[in-house]
Scaffold this active site. Structure first.
Site, short mmCIF file in Angstrom:
data_model
loop_
_atom_site.label_atom_id
_atom_site.label_comp_id
_atom_site.label_asym_id
_atom_site.label_seq_id
_atom_site.Cartn_x
_atom_site.Cartn_y
_atom_site.Cartn_z
N THR A 1 0.78 4.38 -0.99
CA THR A 1 0.29 5.74 -0.64
C THR A 1 0.03 5.67 0.80
O THR A 1 0.17 6.78 1.35
CB THR A 1 -1.01 6.00 -1.70
OG1 THR A 1 -1.89 5.28 -1.33
CG2 THR A 1 -0.62 5.96 -2.99
N ASP A 2 -0.35 4.65 1.33
CA ASP A 2 -0.72 4.69 2.92
C ASP A 2 0.92 4.97 3.57
O ASP A 2 1.00 5.70 4.20
CB ASP A 2 -1.22 3.42 3.28
CG ASP A 2 -2.48 3.42 3.24
OD1 ASP A 2 -3.18 4.38 3.67
OD2 ASP A 2 -3.08 2.18 3.01
N ILE A 3 1.64 4.18 3.00
CA ILE A 3 3.03 4.06 3.77
C ILE A 3 3.92 5.37 3.54
O ILE A 3 4.59 5.99 4.20
CB ILE A 3 3.98 2.85 3.38
CG1 ILE A 3 3.38 1.81 3.71
CG2 ILE A 3 5.48 3.18 3.88
CD1 ILE A 3 3.96 0.54 3.30
N PRO B 1 0.84 -1.05 0.07
CA PRO B 1 0.06 0.12 0.12
C PRO B 1 0.97 1.24 0.03
O PRO B 1 1.04 1.95 0.97
CB PRO B 1 -0.82 -0.03 1.21
CG PRO B 1 0.18 -0.80 2.29
CD PRO B 1 0.90 -1.88 1.24
N GLY C 1 2.39 8.23 5.42
CA GLY C 1 2.91 8.09 6.92
C GLY C 1 4.30 8.75 7.05
O GLY C 1 4.62 9.56 8.12
#
Length: 402
Positions: free
Chosen positions: A169-171, A167, A174
Site C-alpha cells: 500500500t505504501d508503494i 509494503p 506513491g
C-alpha cells in the site's frame, strides 16, 4: 539526454516510504526533486538499520536517489521563509504529514495559492484528507488489514491473516500520487492553475482488490485466502517440483489442454470436474490434488523448458537475489549503479517505465547525505554564503557534505 520531466521542480517534504516512492518516480523521470529533511534528525528512514552501506541506511539510499537534499527546521520562522522561497519557484509540493500539519505551519492549500497559485500540492496520508478516519495515522500494515488484503493473503480459508512481504500500500500509494501529480500537471499546462492532489494508503489497498471486490459485490460473500491460487481461474498457482517451486498459468481452456499434454495426463482433459474454467474453479481442491504429484516428477528447469516449448506461461519462484540476478531484470535496467557522495558506486532498483525518446535521467546520483545540497539550493534562492553560514550557526539549516 534529458528525462521526460526535465525542468519540473518538485519539493519533497516526505519521509519513510509512500511519499519518497512518489518523488523517486518523478526524479527518475528527470524532475529536479529537492528533498527537504527535518533538522535535526532527517528522514526517519536514515535510522532504519541494519543493513547499512558504510554508515548510511540502505533503505534510505534505495528510496532517495536522484534527489538533492537539504536539511531545514521548518518550525522556525527563518526555516519557513526558506520553504516559502522554495515553493515560489516550484511546480510540485509532495508531503505525507498527518492532516493539518502544514496548515498549522502556514502552508495549507489556501496559503499555497497565495505563495504560488500554479503550484500542484500532493498529500499522501493513511486514510485521505476527508472522511471519519482522516485524522488517523497510517501504516502499510494497518492499510493492508483494513483494505481486506490480509484477509485474502495466506495459505487458505481459515488460515491466520498474512501481510504481503513488500509494503504494497505504501508503494502503490506513491505510484498513484505520481500519476495524480502528472494528471494535475497536464491540467495546469492547459489552464495555468495548480490544484491539490490527495491519495492514501487505505485507498491504495482498496485499489489492489479489484478481483476480490468484484466477487464480493456480485455475490455478497467475502472471498477468502487461496494461497498462490487465483480467485477466478484455475489452475493458476504454484506447484512443487522435484527440486523447488514453479508457478503455472493454465488460465484459459487452450492453456489447460496444453498443460495436460505436457503433464502426459490425457485423462484429466476428459474429467468432467475439470471440463472448463467454471468446473475447475468449483473443484479447485481436487484439481490441485491431481496435479501436485505430477509436477513432483521433474525438476523446475525441466518443467519450465517443456512449458515454454508448448506455450504455457510459467516461471520459477525466485528469491530476491535470484530476481536481482535474472537476465531479464538486467536487460530491463532494473538494477542500476549510482554514485554516492561518501560510499562511491552503489546499486539500486531502476525505473520500471521506459521511454523511447526521453530515456535519460534514470540514474544520475545516489541519495544525499543529510544536508548535502543545502548550500547549493539556498544559493539558487539568492542567499549569500554569509547568510547561509549564519543560518547554519543558528541551526536553522544543516550543511552536509557538498
Amino acid at each position: 539526454m534529458p528525462g521526460p520531466l526535465e525542468g519540473l521542480r518538485v519539493i519533497d517534504l516526505t519521509h519513510i516510504m509512500a511519499g519518497p516512492a512518489c518523488c523517486l518516480m518523478l526524479a527518475d523521470m528527470g524532475a529536479d526533486v529537492v528533498k527537504v529533511e527535518k533538522f535535526p534528525g532527517g528522514d526517519d528512514t536514515r535510522r532504519m538499520v541494519p543493513p547499512t552501506i558504510g554508515d548510511q541506511s540502505a533503505a534510505f539510499m534505495m528510496m532517495n536517489r536522484n534527489k538533492r537534499g537539504i536539511a531545514l527546521d521548518i518550525k522556525a520562522p527563518e526555516g519557513r521563509e526558506i520553504l516559502t522561497r522554495l515553493l515560489e519557484k516550484a511546480d510540485v509540493l509532495v508531503e505525507n504529514f498527518r492532516p493539518g500539519t502544514l496548515e498549522r505551519l502556514g502552508f495549507g492549500r489556501a496559503d499555497l495559492d497565495r505563495i504560488n497559485p500554479a503550484l500542484i500540492s500532493c498529500s499522501l496520508t493513511g486514510f485521505g484528507l476527508t472522511g471519519p478516519y482522516a485524522q488517523r495515522g497510517g501504516f502499510d500494515l494497518v492499510a493492508q488489514a483494513m483494505s481486506g488484503i490480509m484477509s485474502v493473503t495466506g495459505e487458505g480459508p481459515g488460515s491466520p491473516p498474512v501481510k504481503t512481504g513488500p509494503p504494497v500500500t505504501d508503494i502503490t500509494a506513491g505510484i498513484l500520487a505520481a500519476m495524480g501529480i502528472l494528471a494535475a500537471y497536464t491540467h495546469r499546462l492547459k489552464t495555468g492553475k495548480g490544484q491539490a492532489v490527495d491519495t492514501s494508503l487505505f485507498e491504495a489497498g482498496i485499489a489492489l482488490t479489484y478481483w476480490q471486490s468484484a466477487m464480493a459485490l456480485a455475490t455478497g460473500s467475502a472471498p477468502t485466502a487461496l494461497g498462490s491460487a487465483h480467485p477466478l481461474t484455475a489452475p493458476y498457482q504454484a506447484f512443487e517440483a522435484a527440486d523447488g517451486w514453479l508457478v503455472v498459468g493454465g488460465a484459459n481452456q487452450t492453456n489447460w489442454l496444453r498443460l495436460v499434454e505436457v503433464l502426459e495426463a490425457p485423462e484429466l482433459a476428459q474429467d468432467e470436474r475439470f471440463a472448463d474454467s467454471a468446473a475447475r474453479l468449483t473443484h479447485r481442491v481436487e484439481l490441485e490434488a491431481a496435479l501436485t504429484p505430477l509436477f513432483r516428477r521433474r525438476t523446475v528447469a525441466d518443467w519450465l523448458e517443456r512449458l515454454e516449448r508448448i506455450g504455457v506461461p510459467a516461471g520459477p519462484v525466485n528469491d530476491i537475489n535470484q530476481m536481482l540476478a535474472d537476465p531479464q531484470t538486467r536487460a530491463r535496467d532494473m538494477v542500476v549503479t549510482v554514485e554516492h557522495a561518501t560510499q562511491g558506486p552503489v546499486q539500486a532498483l531502476g525505473l520500471p517505465v521506459k521511454f523511447s525518446d526521453t530515456p535519460g535521467g534514470q540514474s544520475r546520483r545516489g541519495a544525499p547525505v543529510l544536508g548535502q545540497h543545502t548550500r547549493e539550493v539556498l544559493r539558487e534562492l539568492g542567499y549569500t554564503d554569509e547568510h547561509i553560514d549564519a543560518l547554519a550557526e543558528k541551526r536553522i539549516v544543516h550543511l552536509g557534505k557538498a
